[in-house]
Write a protein that holds these residues in place. Sequence first.
Motif, PDB file in Angstrom:
ATOM      1  N   PHE A  98     -12.112  14.729  64.284  1.00 54.47           N
ATOM      2  CA  PHE A  98     -11.168  14.961  65.378  1.00 54.47           C
ATOM      3  C   PHE A  98      -9.895  15.547  64.778  1.00 54.47           C
ATOM      4  O   PHE A  98      -9.314  14.984  63.847  1.00 54.47           O
ATOM      5  CB  PHE A  98     -10.824  13.675  66.134  1.00 54.47           C
ATOM      6  CG  PHE A  98      -9.827  13.901  67.241  1.00 54.47           C
ATOM      7  CD1 PHE A  98     -10.241  14.396  68.470  1.00 54.47           C
ATOM      8  CD2 PHE A  98      -8.473  13.649  67.049  1.00 54.47           C
ATOM      9  CE1 PHE A  98      -9.324  14.635  69.482  1.00 54.47           C
ATOM     10  CE2 PHE A  98      -7.552  13.888  68.058  1.00 54.47           C
ATOM     11  CZ  PHE A  98      -7.976  14.378  69.283  1.00 54.47           C
ATOM     12  N   HIS A  99      -9.443  16.680  65.351  1.00 55.35           N
ATOM     13  CA  HIS A  99      -8.257  17.342  64.818  1.00 55.35           C
ATOM     14  C   HIS A  99      -7.234  17.702  65.888  1.00 55.35           C
ATOM     15  O   HIS A  99      -6.206  18.283  65.551  1.00 55.35           O
ATOM     16  CB  HIS A  99      -8.681  18.592  64.043  1.00 55.35           C
ATOM     17  CG  HIS A  99      -9.595  18.288  62.892  1.00 55.35           C
ATOM     18  ND1 HIS A  99      -9.167  17.652  61.742  1.00 55.35           N
ATOM     19  CD2 HIS A  99     -10.929  18.485  62.729  1.00 55.35           C
ATOM     20  CE1 HIS A  99     -10.183  17.499  60.917  1.00 55.35           C
ATOM     21  NE2 HIS A  99     -11.275  17.983  61.485  1.00 55.35           N
ATOM     22  N   ARG A 148      -6.188  18.434  70.441  1.00 56.16           N
ATOM     23  CA  ARG A 148      -6.614  18.863  71.769  1.00 56.16           C
ATOM     24  C   ARG A 148      -6.154  20.272  72.131  1.00 56.16           C
ATOM     25  O   ARG A 148      -6.327  20.695  73.275  1.00 56.16           O
ATOM     26  CB  ARG A 148      -6.098  17.871  72.825  1.00 56.16           C
ATOM     27  CG  ARG A 148      -6.763  16.502  72.774  1.00 56.16           C
ATOM     28  CD  ARG A 148      -6.166  15.590  73.841  1.00 56.16           C
ATOM     29  NE  ARG A 148      -6.838  14.321  73.949  1.00 56.16           N
ATOM     30  CZ  ARG A 148      -6.569  13.245  73.216  1.00 56.16           C
ATOM     31  NH1 ARG A 148      -5.630  13.312  72.271  1.00 56.16           N
ATOM     32  NH2 ARG A 148      -7.226  12.122  73.382  1.00 56.16           N
ATOM     33  N   THR A 162      -7.668  23.366  67.668  1.00 55.04           N
ATOM     34  CA  THR A 162      -8.060  22.062  67.120  1.00 55.04           C
ATOM     35  C   THR A 162      -9.249  21.465  67.864  1.00 55.04           C
ATOM     36  O   THR A 162     -10.025  20.716  67.272  1.00 55.04           O
ATOM     37  CB  THR A 162      -6.873  21.088  67.116  1.00 55.04           C
ATOM     38  OG1 THR A 162      -6.358  20.928  68.445  1.00 55.04           O
ATOM     39  CG2 THR A 162      -5.761  21.596  66.215  1.00 55.04           C
ATOM     40  N   MET A 163      -9.421  21.801  69.146  1.00 53.77           N
ATOM     41  CA  MET A 163     -10.662  21.415  69.825  1.00 53.77           C
ATOM     42  C   MET A 163     -11.855  22.098  69.168  1.00 53.77           C
ATOM     43  O   MET A 163     -12.925  21.505  69.019  1.00 53.77           O
ATOM     44  CB  MET A 163     -10.613  21.782  71.305  1.00 53.77           C
ATOM     45  CG  MET A 163      -9.872  20.814  72.181  1.00 53.77           C
ATOM     46  SD  MET A 163     -10.149  21.146  73.946  1.00 53.77           S
ATOM     47  CE  MET A 163      -9.425  22.777  74.129  1.00 53.77           C
ATOM     48  N   THR A 211     -12.682  20.200  66.172  1.00 50.18           N
ATOM     49  CA  THR A 211     -13.165  18.852  66.466  1.00 50.18           C
ATOM     50  C   THR A 211     -14.679  18.855  66.643  1.00 50.18           C
ATOM     51  O   THR A 211     -15.246  19.745  67.269  1.00 50.18           O
ATOM     52  CB  THR A 211     -12.458  18.311  67.717  1.00 50.18           C
ATOM     53  OG1 THR A 211     -11.082  18.055  67.390  1.00 50.18           O
ATOM     54  CG2 THR A 211     -13.100  17.033  68.236  1.00 50.18           C
ATOM     55  N   LYS A 226     -16.667  16.578  68.256  1.00 51.96           N
ATOM     56  CA  LYS A 226     -17.123  15.663  69.301  1.00 51.96           C
ATOM     57  C   LYS A 226     -16.876  16.320  70.646  1.00 51.96           C
ATOM     58  O   LYS A 226     -15.748  16.747  70.938  1.00 51.96           O
ATOM     59  CB  LYS A 226     -16.371  14.326  69.214  1.00 51.96           C
ATOM     60  CG  LYS A 226     -16.783  13.317  70.292  1.00 51.96           C
ATOM     61  CD  LYS A 226     -16.011  12.006  70.169  1.00 51.96           C
ATOM     62  CE  LYS A 226     -16.400  11.041  71.287  1.00 51.96           C
ATOM     63  NZ  LYS A 226     -15.661   9.750  71.195  1.00 51.96           N
ATOM     64  N   TYR A 231     -13.411  15.610  74.662  1.00 51.40           N
ATOM     65  CA  TYR A 231     -12.403  16.523  74.128  1.00 51.40           C
ATOM     66  C   TYR A 231     -12.695  17.998  74.358  1.00 51.40           C
ATOM     67  O   TYR A 231     -11.779  18.790  74.532  1.00 51.40           O
ATOM     68  CB  TYR A 231     -12.206  16.246  72.632  1.00 51.40           C
ATOM     69  CG  TYR A 231     -11.853  14.819  72.367  1.00 51.40           C
ATOM     70  CD1 TYR A 231     -10.670  14.288  72.883  1.00 51.40           C
ATOM     71  CD2 TYR A 231     -12.712  13.974  71.670  1.00 51.40           C
ATOM     72  CE1 TYR A 231     -10.350  12.957  72.685  1.00 51.40           C
ATOM     73  CE2 TYR A 231     -12.389  12.645  71.471  1.00 51.40           C
ATOM     74  CZ  TYR A 231     -11.208  12.135  71.983  1.00 51.40           C
ATOM     75  OH  TYR A 231     -10.900  10.816  71.791  1.00 51.40           O
ATOM     76  N   LYS A 232     -13.967  18.396  74.341  1.00 55.66           N
ATOM     77  CA  LYS A 232     -14.295  19.823  74.390  1.00 55.66           C
ATOM     78  C   LYS A 232     -15.009  20.251  75.662  1.00 55.66           C
ATOM     79  O   LYS A 232     -15.038  21.442  75.986  1.00 55.66           O
ATOM     80  CB  LYS A 232     -15.172  20.185  73.175  1.00 55.66           C
ATOM     81  CG  LYS A 232     -14.526  19.863  71.843  1.00 55.66           C
ATOM     82  CD  LYS A 232     -15.458  20.076  70.668  1.00 55.66           C
ATOM     83  CE  LYS A 232     -15.686  21.524  70.345  1.00 55.66           C
ATOM     84  NZ  LYS A 232     -16.348  21.707  69.037  1.00 55.66           N
ATOM     85  N   HIS A 264     -19.487  23.822  61.589  1.00 55.74           N
ATOM     86  CA  HIS A 264     -19.481  22.368  61.380  1.00 55.74           C
ATOM     87  C   HIS A 264     -20.640  21.942  60.487  1.00 55.74           C
ATOM     88  O   HIS A 264     -21.766  22.399  60.655  1.00 55.74           O
ATOM     89  CB  HIS A 264     -19.575  21.631  62.714  1.00 55.74           C
ATOM     90  CG  HIS A 264     -18.329  21.728  63.543  1.00 55.74           C
ATOM     91  ND1 HIS A 264     -18.102  22.763  64.416  1.00 55.74           N
ATOM     92  CD2 HIS A 264     -17.233  20.925  63.600  1.00 55.74           C
ATOM     93  CE1 HIS A 264     -16.915  22.590  64.990  1.00 55.74           C
ATOM     94  NE2 HIS A 264     -16.377  21.484  64.514  1.00 55.74           N
ATOM     95  N   GLN A 304     -12.980   9.382  58.885  1.00 49.28           N
ATOM     96  CA  GLN A 304     -13.000   9.914  60.242  1.00 49.28           C
ATOM     97  C   GLN A 304     -12.389   8.913  61.206  1.00 49.28           C
ATOM     98  O   GLN A 304     -12.730   7.729  61.188  1.00 49.28           O
ATOM     99  CB  GLN A 304     -14.429  10.251  60.671  1.00 49.28           C
ATOM    100  CG  GLN A 304     -14.959  11.508  60.002  1.00 49.28           C
ATOM    101  CD  GLN A 304     -16.195  12.057  60.682  1.00 49.28           C
ATOM    102  OE1 GLN A 304     -16.997  11.314  61.240  1.00 49.28           O
ATOM    103  NE2 GLN A 304     -16.348  13.376  60.629  1.00 49.28           N
ATOM    104  N   GLU A 353     -11.446   9.311  65.150  1.00 47.37           N
ATOM    105  CA  GLU A 353     -12.182   9.276  66.406  1.00 47.37           C
ATOM    106  C   GLU A 353     -13.687   9.241  66.171  1.00 47.37           C
ATOM    107  O   GLU A 353     -14.442   8.714  66.972  1.00 47.37           O
ATOM    108  CB  GLU A 353     -11.793  10.481  67.264  1.00 47.37           C
ATOM    109  CG  GLU A 353     -12.514  10.596  68.580  1.00 47.37           C
ATOM    110  CD  GLU A 353     -12.275   9.413  69.505  1.00 47.37           C
ATOM    111  OE1 GLU A 353     -13.153   9.141  70.337  1.00 47.37           O
ATOM    112  OE2 GLU A 353     -11.222   8.764  69.387  1.00 47.37           O
TER     113      GLU A 353
END
Length: 425
Positions: free
Chosen positions: A137-138, A140, A144-145, A148, A150, A154-155, A167, A208, A210
Motif C-alpha cells: 500500500f502506497h 490513494r 500511488t494507487m 498499491t 490491493k 483502494y483501486k 507487481h 507491509q 495494509e
Amino acid sequence: MSNQTLHERRAKAMAQGQGALHPVYVDKARNAEIWDVEGNRYIDFGAGIAVNNTGHNHPRIQAAVQAQVERFSHTCLMVTPYDSAVELAEKLNAAAPGDTPKKSIFVTTGAEAVENCVKIARSYTGRSGLIAFKGGFHGRTNMTMGLTGKVKPYKAGFGPFPGEIYHAPYPNAYHGVSVADSLAALDDLFTCDIEPDRVAAIIIEPVQGEGGFYAAPPAFMQALRALCDQHGILLIADEIQTGFARTGRLFATEYSGVEPDLMTMAKGIAGGFPISAVVGKADIMDQPGPGALGGTYGGSPIGCAAALAVLEVIEEENLCERALQIGERMVGRLERLQSRFPQRIGEIRNLGAMIAMELVVDGEASKPDAELTKALIGEASRHGLILLSCGIRGNVIRFLPALTISDTLIDEGMDRLDEAFAALS
C-alpha cells in the motif's frame, strides 16, 4: 450530543468514500486512551494508524506546537524558509540508514512522499518503469494507487492507472511465498515484461502495512539491494507505517543492514501533525532543479516543530526499546488466546510493536475469515477497545498501540480483547 446523532449528521454531510471504522466521536484523548462525546472511555490499539507513536497529546509535542504557533503558523517553506525545517532535515539525514550523504524534502502526506520519490527516481535515472509488490500500500492518489497491490477498496473503479508499473509477489512464508519465489518472479518480469535498464525504481515496504504486517526477510532486502545495484535501479523503502520506532528500530530497514536510495516518511513523524518527508542520497535528491519539488503546505512550521519534538521523545523515553517490550508482552497474550482458539487464529506475528493476528477458518491459512475480523472490530469497540484490520483478504487484526502505553493499559486492553473474542466464539 451523541455518537449516533453525529454519525447521522456525518452520513448526510460527508462522502461515504471517506469511511469511519468506528462510530465513536472523539471528545478528548491522552496517551493511549480516548473518550468519546458521551464520556465513554476506550483503550486505543490503533494510534491513528501508527501516527501517534508518542501517544495522544504528548506534553513535549504540545509545548513545541504551542510555542511555534505563537511565532507563526505558515510562510511557505519555498518562499521564506525557517530554521526548524533545516534542523529537521539535518536530523533525518543523520538518522537515515547508511553512510552516504543524505538530503531531504518535506511535503504533507505519505502519498505525496511516494509521488515525489517516483519523480526523483525518474529524473535521476532517465527511466520510467516502476516495480512494486502485491499486497503493498502506497497511497490513494492516482500514481500511488497504481503502485498499491490491493484492489478493494483502494483501486476498484478508479482506473486507468499510470503505465509501466509492475507487481511482483512479496515473500510471505505463512502463505507459501519464499524469498526465492519472489526473486524468481522479478527475474520473470525482466524476461517477459520490462527490461531492467528501463526500470527507474523498486519500491518496497520493509513490513507491509495494509497488506497484513508481513515482514520482508533481511535476505530479501539484501538481494533487492544487490539487484538494484546490478542494474542501476533505485531502491525506495516506504517507511511510512514502519518508521519512528514502531518496529524497535527508528526505521525497519535497519534490520536488514540495507541502505535505500530513497525513503518515504510520514505517519509517526510528527505525533499527529501533517508533515511527510523524502530522505535520500544527496546526489539523487539534487537531480530535480529548483521548484520541481515541494508544495504550498510542505514542511509546515508546525509539523517541523512537532517532528523535532517527536525525535526528542523517542530518544529520551527510549521508545525503540519500549516497542520491543510492547511486542513481546502483546504477542505473549495473543499466543495464549491462540492456544484457546487454534482453529480461528492462524498466525501471530510482529516486528516490535507492529503486531498482527491473522484470522482463518479451520486453522487453514488458505481460508481467510474476514467476517470474524469485521465482527471482532465491532465487538471490541463495544468492549471499549479500538482495533484496526488489514490484509489483502481483510482477515488480519493489526495492533499499533502508542509506544508510550503502560503495561497496565496493555493488559487491560488485552483483557478486553479476550472478552470480545470469547463473545464471538
